[in-house]
Design a protein around this motif. Structure first.
Motif, PDB file in Angstrom:
ATOM      1  N   VAL A  19      37.473  14.287 -22.372  1.00  0.00           N
ATOM      2  CA  VAL A  19      37.029  13.056 -21.741  1.00  0.00           C
ATOM      3  C   VAL A  19      35.906  13.405 -20.784  1.00  0.00           C
ATOM      4  O   VAL A  19      35.981  14.399 -20.064  1.00  0.00           O
ATOM      5  CB  VAL A  19      38.195  12.392 -20.968  1.00  0.00           C
ATOM      6  CG1 VAL A  19      37.725  11.203 -20.163  1.00  0.00           C
ATOM      7  CG2 VAL A  19      39.294  11.986 -21.934  1.00  0.00           C
ATOM      8  N   GLU A  20      34.867  12.613 -20.801  1.00  0.00           N
ATOM      9  CA  GLU A  20      33.768  12.785 -19.853  1.00  0.00           C
ATOM     10  C   GLU A  20      33.832  11.655 -18.841  1.00  0.00           C
ATOM     11  O   GLU A  20      34.265  10.546 -19.169  1.00  0.00           O
ATOM     12  CB  GLU A  20      32.424  12.724 -20.579  1.00  0.00           C
ATOM     13  CG  GLU A  20      32.230  13.836 -21.572  1.00  0.00           C
ATOM     14  CD  GLU A  20      30.937  13.690 -22.353  1.00  0.00           C
ATOM     15  OE1 GLU A  20      30.257  14.699 -22.533  1.00  0.00           O
ATOM     16  OE2 GLU A  20      30.622  12.563 -22.793  1.00  0.00           O
ATOM     17  N   VAL A  21      33.416  11.933 -17.623  1.00  0.00           N
ATOM     18  CA  VAL A  21      33.383  10.903 -16.589  1.00  0.00           C
ATOM     19  C   VAL A  21      32.002  10.841 -15.960  1.00  0.00           C
ATOM     20  O   VAL A  21      31.259  11.815 -15.948  1.00  0.00           O
ATOM     21  CB  VAL A  21      34.454  11.128 -15.489  1.00  0.00           C
ATOM     22  CG1 VAL A  21      35.848  11.038 -16.060  1.00  0.00           C
ATOM     23  CG2 VAL A  21      34.257  12.446 -14.777  1.00  0.00           C
ATOM     24  N   ALA A  22      31.683   9.679 -15.460  1.00  0.00           N
ATOM     25  CA  ALA A  22      30.438   9.456 -14.715  1.00  0.00           C
ATOM     26  C   ALA A  22      30.789   8.600 -13.509  1.00  0.00           C
ATOM     27  O   ALA A  22      31.647   7.720 -13.584  1.00  0.00           O
ATOM     28  CB  ALA A  22      29.394   8.752 -15.580  1.00  0.00           C
ATOM     29  N   PHE A  23      30.139   8.888 -12.417  1.00  0.00           N
ATOM     30  CA  PHE A  23      30.382   8.147 -11.186  1.00  0.00           C
ATOM     31  C   PHE A  23      29.220   7.192 -10.956  1.00  0.00           C
ATOM     32  O   PHE A  23      28.075   7.601 -10.866  1.00  0.00           O
ATOM     33  CB  PHE A  23      30.554   9.123 -10.016  1.00  0.00           C
ATOM     34  CG  PHE A  23      31.700  10.070 -10.245  1.00  0.00           C
ATOM     35  CD1 PHE A  23      32.985   9.694  -9.910  1.00  0.00           C
ATOM     36  CD2 PHE A  23      31.501  11.304 -10.833  1.00  0.00           C
ATOM     37  CE1 PHE A  23      34.057  10.542 -10.142  1.00  0.00           C
ATOM     38  CE2 PHE A  23      32.561  12.164 -11.075  1.00  0.00           C
ATOM     39  CZ  PHE A  23      33.839  11.787 -10.720  1.00  0.00           C
ATOM     40  N   ALA A  24      29.544   5.905 -10.913  1.00  0.00           N
ATOM     41  CA  ALA A  24      28.547   4.858 -10.711  1.00  0.00           C
ATOM     42  C   ALA A  24      28.896   4.117  -9.427  1.00  0.00           C
ATOM     43  O   ALA A  24      29.947   4.352  -8.835  1.00  0.00           O
ATOM     44  CB  ALA A  24      28.569   3.895 -11.899  1.00  0.00           C
ATOM     45  N   ALA A  25      28.032   3.245  -9.006  1.00  0.00           N
ATOM     46  CA  ALA A  25      28.268   2.474  -7.785  1.00  0.00           C
ATOM     47  C   ALA A  25      29.557   1.664  -7.917  1.00  0.00           C
ATOM     48  O   ALA A  25      29.644   0.750  -8.727  1.00  0.00           O
ATOM     49  CB  ALA A  25      27.091   1.546  -7.517  1.00  0.00           C
ATOM     50  N   GLY A  26      30.586   2.056  -7.167  1.00  0.00           N
ATOM     51  CA  GLY A  26      31.833   1.311  -7.154  1.00  0.00           C
ATOM     52  C   GLY A  26      32.726   1.495  -8.357  1.00  0.00           C
ATOM     53  O   GLY A  26      33.689   0.755  -8.528  1.00  0.00           O
ATOM     54  N   ALA A  27      32.432   2.459  -9.234  1.00  0.00           N
ATOM     55  CA  ALA A  27      33.253   2.646 -10.425  1.00  0.00           C
ATOM     56  C   ALA A  27      33.209   4.091 -10.901  1.00  0.00           C
ATOM     57  O   ALA A  27      32.244   4.805 -10.666  1.00  0.00           O
ATOM     58  CB  ALA A  27      32.771   1.742 -11.553  1.00  0.00           C
ATOM     59  N   ALA A  30      34.798   6.479 -17.865  1.00  0.00           N
ATOM     60  CA  ALA A  30      35.335   7.531 -18.722  1.00  0.00           C
ATOM     61  C   ALA A  30      35.024   7.195 -20.173  1.00  0.00           C
ATOM     62  O   ALA A  30      35.043   6.024 -20.571  1.00  0.00           O
ATOM     63  CB  ALA A  30      36.844   7.646 -18.517  1.00  0.00           C
ATOM     64  N   ARG A  31      34.728   8.240 -20.952  1.00  0.00           N
ATOM     65  CA  ARG A  31      34.447   8.047 -22.378  1.00  0.00           C
ATOM     66  C   ARG A  31      34.911   9.268 -23.167  1.00  0.00           C
ATOM     67  O   ARG A  31      35.124  10.350 -22.615  1.00  0.00           O
ATOM     68  CB  ARG A  31      32.964   7.806 -22.627  1.00  0.00           C
ATOM     69  CG  ARG A  31      32.096   9.039 -22.394  1.00  0.00           C
ATOM     70  CD  ARG A  31      30.639   8.756 -22.642  1.00  0.00           C
ATOM     71  NE  ARG A  31      29.839   9.970 -22.484  1.00  0.00           N
ATOM     72  CZ  ARG A  31      28.529  10.010 -22.565  1.00  0.00           C
ATOM     73  NH1 ARG A  31      27.860   8.889 -22.781  1.00  0.00           N
ATOM     74  NH2 ARG A  31      27.879  11.141 -22.416  1.00  0.00           N
ATOM     75  N   ASP A  32      35.042   9.100 -24.460  1.00  0.00           N
ATOM     76  CA  ASP A  32      35.413  10.176 -25.370  1.00  0.00           C
ATOM     77  C   ASP A  32      34.156  10.986 -25.672  1.00  0.00           C
ATOM     78  O   ASP A  32      33.156  10.437 -26.144  1.00  0.00           O
ATOM     79  CB  ASP A  32      35.978   9.567 -26.648  1.00  0.00           C
ATOM     80  CG  ASP A  32      36.436  10.589 -27.662  1.00  0.00           C
ATOM     81  OD1 ASP A  32      36.120  11.785 -27.534  1.00  0.00           O
ATOM     82  OD2 ASP A  32      37.113  10.180 -28.623  1.00  0.00           O
ATOM     83  N   SER A  33      34.199  12.283 -25.445  1.00  0.00           N
ATOM     84  CA  SER A  33      33.009  13.104 -25.654  1.00  0.00           C
ATOM     85  C   SER A  33      32.594  13.181 -27.120  1.00  0.00           C
ATOM     86  O   SER A  33      31.427  13.393 -27.421  1.00  0.00           O
ATOM     87  CB  SER A  33      33.222  14.515 -25.106  1.00  0.00           C
ATOM     88  OG  SER A  33      34.245  15.167 -25.816  1.00  0.00           O
ATOM     89  N   LYS A  34      33.545  12.989 -28.057  1.00  0.00           N
ATOM     90  CA  LYS A  34      33.202  13.026 -29.480  1.00  0.00           C
ATOM     91  C   LYS A  34      32.520  11.748 -29.942  1.00  0.00           C
ATOM     92  O   LYS A  34      31.811  11.760 -30.939  1.00  0.00           O
ATOM     93  CB  LYS A  34      34.453  13.248 -30.323  1.00  0.00           C
ATOM     94  CG  LYS A  34      35.070  14.610 -30.171  1.00  0.00           C
ATOM     95  CD  LYS A  34      36.276  14.752 -31.090  1.00  0.00           C
ATOM     96  CE  LYS A  34      37.253  13.664 -30.761  1.00  0.00           C
ATOM     97  NZ  LYS A  34      38.521  13.717 -31.449  1.00  0.00           N
ATOM     98  N   SER A  35      32.761  10.648 -29.247  1.00  0.00           N
ATOM     99  CA  SER A  35      32.202   9.343 -29.631  1.00  0.00           C
ATOM    100  C   SER A  35      31.651   8.633 -28.397  1.00  0.00           C
ATOM    101  O   SER A  35      32.174   7.603 -27.973  1.00  0.00           O
ATOM    102  CB  SER A  35      33.277   8.482 -30.283  1.00  0.00           C
ATOM    103  OG  SER A  35      33.835   9.115 -31.393  1.00  0.00           O
ATOM    104  N   PRO A  36      30.598   9.174 -27.805  1.00  0.00           N
ATOM    105  CA  PRO A  36      30.108   8.619 -26.539  1.00  0.00           C
ATOM    106  C   PRO A  36      29.607   7.177 -26.619  1.00  0.00           C
ATOM    107  O   PRO A  36      29.593   6.479 -25.612  1.00  0.00           O
ATOM    108  CB  PRO A  36      28.994   9.576 -26.141  1.00  0.00           C
ATOM    109  CG  PRO A  36      28.600  10.268 -27.393  1.00  0.00           C
ATOM    110  CD  PRO A  36      29.820  10.308 -28.249  1.00  0.00           C
ATOM    111  N   ASP A  37      29.253   6.716 -27.805  1.00  0.00           N
ATOM    112  CA  ASP A  37      28.759   5.347 -27.941  1.00  0.00           C
ATOM    113  C   ASP A  37      29.854   4.355 -28.330  1.00  0.00           C
ATOM    114  O   ASP A  37      29.589   3.171 -28.523  1.00  0.00           O
ATOM    115  CB  ASP A  37      27.632   5.297 -28.975  1.00  0.00           C
ATOM    116  CG  ASP A  37      26.424   6.097 -28.531  1.00  0.00           C
ATOM    117  OD1 ASP A  37      26.139   6.106 -27.308  1.00  0.00           O
ATOM    118  OD2 ASP A  37      25.775   6.728 -29.391  1.00  0.00           O
TER     119      ASP A  37
END
Length: 57
Positions: A19-27, A30-37
């Motif tokens: 699982v990959e994570v990204a930190f955005a404003a106020g959130a 999380a996404r699956d690294s094999k299927s990022p789209d």
């Protein structure tokens, strides 16, 4: 939300199953690294902290 910096745990395996994570404003996203789209989940910072604490037990 372009320009996000997606990261994965240093404990992730090299086979792509993570699982990959990204930190955005106020959130935290999380996404699956094999299927990022394929989509992503959004958590409030408090919900993300609670999840991480729960999983770490």
């Amino acid at each position: 939300m372009s320009g996000l910096r997606w990261v994965k745990s240093s404990h992730s395996s090299n086979n792509g199953d993570c699982v990959e994570v990204a930190f955005a404003a106020g959130a935290v996203l999380a996404r699956d690294s094999k299927s990022p789209d394929a989509g992503r989940l959004a958590f409030s910072p408090a919900a993300w902290r609670a999840l991480v604490v729960r999983v770490a037990r």
